[in-house]
Design an enzyme around this catalytic site. Structure first.
Site, mmCIF file in Angstrom:
data_model
loop_
_atom_site.group_PDB
_atom_site.id
_atom_site.type_symbol
_atom_site.label_atom_id
_atom_site.label_comp_id
_atom_site.label_asym_id
_atom_site.label_seq_id
_atom_site.Cartn_x
_atom_site.Cartn_y
_atom_site.Cartn_z
ATOM 1 N N CYS A 102 0.847 -1.198 0.000
ATOM 2 C CA CYS A 102 0.000 0.000 0.000
ATOM 3 C C CYS A 102 0.881 1.246 0.000
ATOM 4 C CB CYS A 102 -0.939 0.063 1.183
ATOM 5 S SG CYS A 102 -2.089 -1.292 1.290
ATOM 6 N N ARG B 39 4.586 -0.560 -4.443
ATOM 7 C CA ARG B 39 4.156 -1.027 -3.117
ATOM 8 C C ARG B 39 2.847 -1.806 -3.168
ATOM 9 N NH1 ARG B 39 6.988 1.936 1.070
ATOM 10 N NH2 ARG B 39 5.507 1.158 2.577
ATOM 11 N N TRP C 241 -2.369 -3.024 -1.701
ATOM 12 C CA TRP C 241 -1.989 -4.436 -1.791
ATOM 13 C C TRP C 241 -2.881 -5.128 -0.769
ATOM 14 C CZ3 TRP C 241 0.504 -8.265 1.290
ATOM 15 C CH2 TRP C 241 1.028 -9.351 0.573
ATOM 16 N N ASN D 183 -2.520 2.340 5.523
ATOM 17 C CA ASN D 183 -1.547 1.293 5.241
ATOM 18 C C ASN D 183 -1.294 0.569 6.556
ATOM 19 O OD1 ASN D 183 0.554 -0.267 4.337
ATOM 20 N ND2 ASN D 183 2.053 1.404 4.313
ATOM 21 N N GLY D 184 -1.374 -0.755 6.559
ATOM 22 C CA GLY D 184 -1.135 -1.502 7.804
ATOM 23 C C GLY D 184 -2.293 -2.443 8.083
ATOM 24 N N GLU E 89 18.748 -17.478 -4.909
ATOM 25 C CA GLU E 89 18.339 -16.160 -5.390
ATOM 26 C C GLU E 89 17.981 -16.202 -6.883
ATOM 27 O OE1 GLU E 89 17.282 -13.566 -4.219
ATOM 28 O OE2 GLU E 89 17.540 -12.055 -5.774
ATOM 29 N N LYS F 249 14.319 -15.253 -8.404
ATOM 30 C CA LYS F 249 14.088 -14.236 -9.450
ATOM 31 C C LYS F 249 13.165 -14.802 -10.524
ATOM 32 C CE LYS F 249 14.897 -11.167 -7.998
ATOM 33 N NZ LYS F 249 15.285 -11.180 -6.655
ATOM 34 N N GLU G 202 9.584 -15.181 -9.200
ATOM 35 C CA GLU G 202 8.903 -13.907 -8.956
ATOM 36 C C GLU G 202 8.352 -13.270 -10.220
ATOM 37 O OE1 GLU G 202 10.881 -11.558 -5.234
ATOM 38 O OE2 GLU G 202 12.173 -11.856 -6.940
ATOM 39 N N HIS H 280 19.404 -36.960 -2.983
ATOM 40 C CA HIS H 280 18.638 -37.408 -1.813
ATOM 41 C C HIS H 280 17.149 -37.110 -1.955
ATOM 42 C CE1 HIS H 280 22.291 -38.484 0.219
ATOM 43 N NE2 HIS H 280 22.787 -37.264 0.073
ATOM 44 N N LYS I 159 6.686 -4.628 -3.102
ATOM 45 C CA LYS I 159 8.118 -4.452 -2.842
ATOM 46 C C LYS I 159 8.419 -4.364 -1.357
ATOM 47 C CE LYS I 159 12.270 -2.678 -4.524
ATOM 48 N NZ LYS I 159 12.805 -4.016 -4.781
#
Ligand code: G6P
Length: 615
Positions: free
Chosen positions: A2, A27, A77, A103-104, A487, A491, A494, A510, A610
């Site tokens: 947000c 955001r 968001w 926001n929150g 990483e 990527k 995502e 294994h 983000k």
């Protein structure tokens, strides 16, 4: 997670709010909305999905918008309540005179909602935010004073909030309040702003006041007053923001992600600047307040982080253990908080975060502080909440990162860990002086070697084209590049939504080997001359025997592997221990080009944000 922007002033209010929201869109992008004070009314506009829909809506309704003098905007968001129009902000009360963006997460919203329903409030959405709107309106009907109404209301809220409120009967006043969610007031001439993050306002002013928890800002175009929740005025410093507006433009690149990947050589130079400039001189980390005595008393280091920062932490663990001989544990922040016995006064806790606002990491850091641990924060935002909690700080200086998928902040975090590990080694005298010089010399070469990678993207594009139709990937490595495998796979997940898993190469046999066939490519990161090379090569042979397609990411001096691998990607020659700062780059690019071939929304992948300011 947000974004909020509020504006009172001389400029075109819609354009300022829209620009602010555009710069905050990373955001969240489930819905967007604005409340405008216009013709003595509060006019609310909201749309579902990306900000472009709000732009179109405002264009359509331009005849009904005359001369707004102030306003608040929001991009969402979704957390409480699905991404729908009715759940989009701004929210309002029964009479529609009040508008609020938030926001929150309000943890006690259900109890508050029930109380408010009993008082006659009618709820339209499933959000926790609407509760705040009714709460403030209810208090206002009693106090007839908006500032007091906000103060009384926030005292009843449990959880996290950054809120902006405006009311029809209180012209051109915007009230902001925060607790556990970022908010700043930006100061202009004949104009003032409220925002959840600096990109929203950086094009207009560099002067800002950061609100702390339980502070309330009353903002008009000519005045800013900050109080506590009792109404006592608080004198706050005006800070000069370190960012340049240029960071918010794509500068000719198709996406922010591609631009930010290309910025990495300069970002690394920036991180090294002032900290490592001569191979014969010690690393200087001015804001790290850990001396030889403290280091001697440490029995362990704990690194906590989320997402990409967690992968930088994994490389950091390897480096600190290898260079300084101190035992390091790495844990996801959201798991660390359940571990009762792992931290005490003799533990150094390192928090890693691009944004410095990730709620999981902030909670974990606060927990560590309550156990009297020294807290070192590695962040791209020295102005963030997390940085303010730090006993020691390493600002990574990567500049504003707009693409949701982190790239340049990751390399900046990695380089920071190299510097920190060397710094500890120098304090403890654990490394041979010739090796140290060699290490520093090679570290300084990394930016120009990354430039070499970036100067020829053809092999990576070809690899992306060849493999873009595969549905599953395994990325393997050992040792320090295991972090790179995690990483690189993250990527790809995502931004292309392809199932990619990072795995220790030795663990392949294994379990995961059972999945291997010609439909599951294996990407191996292996650096000749390193301690893991031969064993990773054997693991690749095992994968080949199961018909898996093989991609190698190796260095230019690796001459005899072409017969085993279907595609070989190369970086310039580099010692294995330093290679993660370079191996990550082709993997960022591979993910980027695959997502591009698949036509995905590279900078704003679905379901992600983000900066995640909820736990
Ligand atoms: C979100 C972002 C990730 C990021 C993670 C941690 O999930 O989408 O890219 O790595 O948060 O963020 P931080 O700001 O703490 O590094």
């Amino acid at each position: 997670m947000c974004g909020i922007v509020g504006y009172a002033g001389k400029r075109d209010v819609v354009s300022v709010l829209f620009k602010g929201l555009t710069n905050l869109e990373y955001r969240g992008y489930d819905s967007a909305g604005m409340a405008l004070r216009d013709d003595g009314e509060i006019k609310i506009y909201k749309t579902l999905g990306k900000l472009i829909n709000l732009k179109n809506e405002l264009e359509l309704k331009k005849n009904e918008i005359h001369h707004p003098t102030s306003g608040i905007g929001h991009i969402r968001w979704a957390t409480h309540g699905s991404p729908s129009l009715v759940n989009a902000h701004p929210h309002t009360c029964n009479c529609g005179k009040l508008a609020i963006v938030h926001n929150g997460i309000i943890e006690n919203y259900k109890e508050l909602r029930e109380e408010l329903i009993k008082k006659g409030c009618t709820f339209k959405s499933q959000t926790d935010t609407e509760t705040i709107a009714h709460l403030v309106a209810n208090e206002y009907s009693i106090t007839k004073n908006l500032e007091e109404a906000v103060r009384n209301s926030v005292k009843k809220l449990q959880g996290a909030y950054a809120v902006c409120v405006m009311h029809k009967d209180v012209p051109d006043v915007i009230i902001g309040a925060r607790k556990h969610a970022p908010m700043l007031v930006a100061i202009g001439e004949d104009e003032n702003f409220i925002a959840s993050d600096t990109p929203a306002i950086i094009e207009y002013t560099k002067k800002a006041i950061y609100l702390d928890d339980n502070e309330i800002a009353v903002v008009t175009k000519n005045s800013v007053k900050i109080t506590d929740t009792e109404g006592n005025e608080i004198k706050k410093n005006i800070e000069i923001l370190p960012f340049e507006p240029a960071a918010l433009s794509k500068q000719g690149y198709k996406h922010f992600m591609l631009k930010e990947i290309h910025e990495q050589p300069d970002v690394i130079r920036n991180v090294l600047n002032g900290k490592l400039f001569d191979i014969d001189a010690p690393v200087i980390l001015n804001e790290v307040k850990i001396d030889a005595d403290t280091l001697k008393k440490l029995n362990k280091i704990k690194i906590i982080a989320c997402g990409t920062s967690l992968h930088a932490a994994l490389a950091g663990k390897y480096l600190i253990e290898d260079f300084a001989g101190i035992s390091v544990e790495v844990e996801a922040s959201s798991e660390y908080i359940y571990r009762k016995t792992t931290t005490d006064a003799s533990t150094l806790v390192i928090g890693v975060s691009q944004s410095g606002e990730t709620a999981d990491t902030i909670t974990a850091i606060k927990q560590a502080k309550s156990k009297n641990s020294h807290v070192l924060i590695i962040t791209n935002r020295p102005d963030s909440n997390m940085a303010r909690l730090a006993d020691s700080l390493i600002p990574v200086n990567a500049g504003i990162e707009v693409s949701v998928a982190a790239t340049k902040s990751y390399t900046a975090q990695l380089i920071s860990f190299y510097l920190l590990a060397i710094h500890f080694a120098e304090i403890k005298n654990t490394l041979d002086s010739e090796f140290l010089k060699h290490l520093k010399h090679e570290l300084i070469q990394i930016p120009s070697k990354i430039e070499t990678i970036l100067s020829d993207l053809k092999p990576i594009k070809e690899c992306a084209k060849k493999f873009s139709s595969y549905k599953n990937f395994i990325y393997i490595s050992r040792g320090i590049n295991l972090a790179t495998a995690y990483e690189g796979a993250l990527k790809l997940k995502e931004i292309s939504y392809i199932n990619a898993t990072g795995y220790p190469a030795g663990e392949l046999k294994h379990g995961p080997i059972a999945m291997l066939d010609e439909t599951m490519p294996v990407l191996a990161i292996l650096i000749p001359g390193g301690i893991t090379y031969e064993k990773i090569l054997s693991n690749c042979e095992e994968a080949k025997a199961r018909n898996a397609k093989l991609i190698a990411l190796t260095s230019s001096d690796d001459t005899n592997i072409d017969s085993i691998f279907d595609i070989v990607l190369r970086i310039p020659k580099v010692p294995e221990i330093l290679s993660p700062a370079m191996t990550c780059v082709p993997l960022q690019l591979l993910a980027y080009f695959i997502a591009e071939y698949l036509g995905k929304d590279v900078d704003q992948p679905r379901n992600l944000a983000k900066s995640v300011t909820v736990e």
